[in-house]
Design a protein around this motif. Structure first.
Motif, PDB file in Angstrom:
ATOM      1  N   GLN A  58       0.816  -1.215   0.000  1.00  0.00           N
ATOM      2  CA  GLN A  58       0.000   0.000   0.000  1.00  0.00           C
ATOM      3  C   GLN A  58       0.848   1.263   0.000  1.00  0.00           C
ATOM      4  N   SER A  59       2.092   1.168   0.424  1.00  0.00           N
ATOM      5  CA  SER A  59       2.955   2.356   0.481  1.00  0.00           C
ATOM      6  C   SER A  59       3.770   2.562  -0.796  1.00  0.00           C
ATOM      7  N   LEU A  60       3.540   1.738  -1.810  1.00  0.00           N
ATOM      8  CA  LEU A  60       4.264   1.909  -3.074  1.00  0.00           C
ATOM      9  C   LEU A  60       3.980   3.283  -3.675  1.00  0.00           C
ATOM     10  N   ARG A  61       4.993   3.891  -4.260  1.00  0.00           N
ATOM     11  CA  ARG A  61       4.870   5.171  -4.945  1.00  0.00           C
ATOM     12  C   ARG A  61       5.417   5.013  -6.359  1.00  0.00           C
ATOM     13  N   PRO A  62       4.605   4.468  -7.275  1.00  0.00           N
ATOM     14  CA  PRO A  62       5.100   4.240  -8.631  1.00  0.00           C
ATOM     15  C   PRO A  62       5.283   5.543  -9.395  1.00  0.00           C
ATOM     16  N   ARG A  63       5.957   5.466 -10.510  1.00  0.00           N
ATOM     17  CA  ARG A  63       6.121   6.635 -11.367  1.00  0.00           C
ATOM     18  C   ARG A  63       4.743   7.099 -11.845  1.00  0.00           C
ATOM     19  N   PRO A  64       4.624   8.358 -12.270  1.00  0.00           N
ATOM     20  CA  PRO A  64       3.310   8.932 -12.581  1.00  0.00           C
ATOM     21  C   PRO A  64       2.502   8.183 -13.649  1.00  0.00           C
ATOM     22  N   GLU A  65       3.177   7.535 -14.585  1.00  0.00           N
ATOM     23  CA  GLU A  65       2.452   6.841 -15.662  1.00  0.00           C
ATOM     24  C   GLU A  65       1.816   5.531 -15.207  1.00  0.00           C
ATOM     25  N   VAL A  66       2.179   5.055 -14.032  1.00  0.00           N
ATOM     26  CA  VAL A  66       1.716   3.764 -13.519  1.00  0.00           C
ATOM     27  C   VAL A  66       0.667   4.005 -12.433  1.00  0.00           C
ATOM     28  N   SER A  67      -0.526   3.494 -12.658  1.00  0.00           N
ATOM     29  CA  SER A  67      -1.635   3.686 -11.724  1.00  0.00           C
ATOM     30  C   SER A  67      -1.981   2.372 -11.029  1.00  0.00           C
ATOM     31  N   LEU A  68      -1.907   2.364  -9.702  1.00  0.00           N
ATOM     32  CA  LEU A  68      -2.235   1.181  -8.898  1.00  0.00           C
ATOM     33  C   LEU A  68      -3.537   1.400  -8.144  1.00  0.00           C
ATOM     34  N   GLU A  69      -4.365   0.369  -8.083  1.00  0.00           N
ATOM     35  CA  GLU A  69      -5.621   0.415  -7.326  1.00  0.00           C
ATOM     36  C   GLU A  69      -5.840  -0.923  -6.633  1.00  0.00           C
ATOM     37  N   PRO A  70      -6.249  -0.905  -5.363  1.00  0.00           N
ATOM     38  CA  PRO A  70      -6.604  -2.174  -4.716  1.00  0.00           C
ATOM     39  C   PRO A  70      -7.854  -2.769  -5.371  1.00  0.00           C
ATOM     40  N   ILE A  71      -7.875  -4.079  -5.493  1.00  0.00           N
ATOM     41  CA  ILE A  71      -9.027  -4.795  -6.049  1.00  0.00           C
ATOM     42  C   ILE A  71      -9.331  -5.992  -5.155  1.00  0.00           C
ATOM     43  N   LYS A  72     -10.472  -6.602  -5.393  1.00  0.00           N
ATOM     44  CA  LYS A  72     -10.840  -7.788  -4.630  1.00  0.00           C
ATOM     45  C   LYS A  72      -9.874  -8.925  -4.977  1.00  0.00           C
ATOM     46  N   ALA A  73      -9.338  -9.547  -3.954  1.00  0.00           N
ATOM     47  CA  ALA A  73      -8.375 -10.634  -4.146  1.00  0.00           C
ATOM     48  C   ALA A  73      -9.100 -11.972  -4.250  1.00  0.00           C
ATOM     49  N   PRO A  74      -8.491 -12.930  -4.941  1.00  0.00           N
ATOM     50  CA  PRO A  74      -9.088 -14.268  -4.990  1.00  0.00           C
ATOM     51  C   PRO A  74      -9.172 -14.853  -3.577  1.00  0.00           C
ATOM     52  N   GLN A  75     -10.247 -15.529  -3.276  1.00  0.00           N
ATOM     53  CA  GLN A  75     -10.492 -15.982  -1.907  1.00  0.00           C
ATOM     54  C   GLN A  75     -10.140 -17.442  -1.640  1.00  0.00           C
ATOM     55  N   ARG A  76      -9.969 -18.242  -2.650  1.00  0.00           N
ATOM     56  CA  ARG A  76      -9.802 -19.678  -2.422  1.00  0.00           C
ATOM     57  C   ARG A  76      -8.372 -20.177  -2.557  1.00  0.00           C
ATOM     58  N   LEU A  77      -7.439 -19.308  -2.859  1.00  0.00           N
ATOM     59  CA  LEU A  77      -6.073 -19.747  -3.090  1.00  0.00           C
ATOM     60  C   LEU A  77      -5.237 -19.827  -1.818  1.00  0.00           C
ATOM     61  N   ALA A  78      -5.624 -19.043  -0.818  1.00  0.00           N
ATOM     62  CA  ALA A  78      -4.871 -18.997   0.439  1.00  0.00           C
ATOM     63  C   ALA A  78      -5.775 -18.418   1.519  1.00  0.00           C
ATOM     64  N   PRO A  79      -5.446 -18.673   2.791  1.00  0.00           N
ATOM     65  CA  PRO A  79      -6.272 -18.100   3.866  1.00  0.00           C
ATOM     66  C   PRO A  79      -6.329 -16.567   3.846  1.00  0.00           C
ATOM     67  N   TRP A  80      -5.256 -15.924   3.370  1.00  0.00           N
ATOM     68  CA  TRP A  80      -5.189 -14.464   3.329  1.00  0.00           C
ATOM     69  C   TRP A  80      -4.712 -14.034   1.954  1.00  0.00           C
ATOM     70  N   ALA A  81      -5.331 -12.990   1.399  1.00  0.00           N
ATOM     71  CA  ALA A  81      -4.936 -12.507   0.075  1.00  0.00           C
ATOM     72  C   ALA A  81      -5.197 -11.011  -0.044  1.00  0.00           C
ATOM     73  N   TYR A  82      -4.398 -10.375  -0.877  1.00  0.00           N
ATOM     74  CA  TYR A  82      -4.525  -8.944  -1.165  1.00  0.00           C
ATOM     75  C   TYR A  82      -4.137  -8.768  -2.629  1.00  0.00           C
ATOM     76  N   ALA A  83      -4.786  -7.838  -3.329  1.00  0.00           N
ATOM     77  CA  ALA A  83      -4.489  -7.671  -4.754  1.00  0.00           C
ATOM     78  C   ALA A  83      -4.511  -6.207  -5.178  1.00  0.00           C
ATOM     79  N   LEU A  84      -3.707  -5.913  -6.168  1.00  0.00           N
ATOM     80  CA  LEU A  84      -3.647  -4.597  -6.801  1.00  0.00           C
ATOM     81  C   LEU A  84      -3.839  -4.770  -8.304  1.00  0.00           C
TER      82      LEU A  84
END
Length: 184
Positions: free
Chosen positions: A16-42
């Motif tokens: 969440q603290s990533l600061r990419p270059r201006p041309e690169v846009s990151l957004e959190p999205i819903k992570a897959p739920q069945r692959l592991a007990p905990w997940a996070y996605a961008l």
């Protein structure tokens, strides 16, 4: 998230603290739920010279008990897709170059990892009838995963951002392509 293991919370905070270059846009999205007990996605979107568009996802998986195939308790999974020129689509070295963009980015950011694997796929599509868009498109896709050696995922996130920039055809940060001018 408050009940998530501290190691996972720290890993997510690093992403969440990533600061990419201006041309690169990151957004959190819903992570897959069945692959592991905990997940996070961008998700990521970027556009390079000549309006080359690249999109991708970075998924963090965490299993506090570990998974044998991962060789650790974390797994990072990436998917990247970018449009390419028809001429470039016939280059026999293109898949190797697409893979090297990932390995070079991981090396450049000093991301420590193990168990790296993946595929690079070239696709060509032809449209017929009433489907909107160009009659032909060519794409390059990367699907890869690796196991980070710690929960400090900043270098891995930076590598993902560099990878996205490479797939979009952006020059290295701080380099100006001939024909581009900065205005002040």
């Amino acid at each position: 998230m408050t009940q998530a293991p501290e190691e996972f919370r720290n890993a997510v905070a690093a992403l969440q603290s990533l600061r990419p270059r201006p041309e690169v846009s990151l957004e959190p999205i819903k992570a897959p739920q069945r692959l592991a007990p905990w997940a996070y996605a961008l998700s990521c979107e970027t556009t390079g010279p000549g309006d080359v568009e690249a999109s991708g996802r970075l998924v963090l998986l965490h299993d506090p008990d570990g998974q044998e195939a991962w060789n650790g308790v974390f797994r990072l999974v990436v998917y990247v897709r970018a449009g390419i020129d028809k001429e470039l689509a016939t280059d026999p070295f293109l898949p190797s170059v697409g893979w090297s963009w990932l390995t070079d980015a991981l090396e450049a950011t000093a991301a420590e990892f193990t168990a790296l694997g993946g595929t690079v796929t070239e696709t060509s599509s032809a449209r017929f009838g009433e489907i909107a868009g160009p009659t032909r498109t060519d794409d390059l896709e990367l699907r890869a995963s690796w196991t980070p050696l710690s929960s400090e995922l900043g270098p891995h996130g930076d590598a993902f951002c560099q990878l996205m920039a490479s797939y979009a055809g952006l020059p290295p940060a701080g380099v100006t392509v001939f024909g581009q001018r900065r205005t002040s």
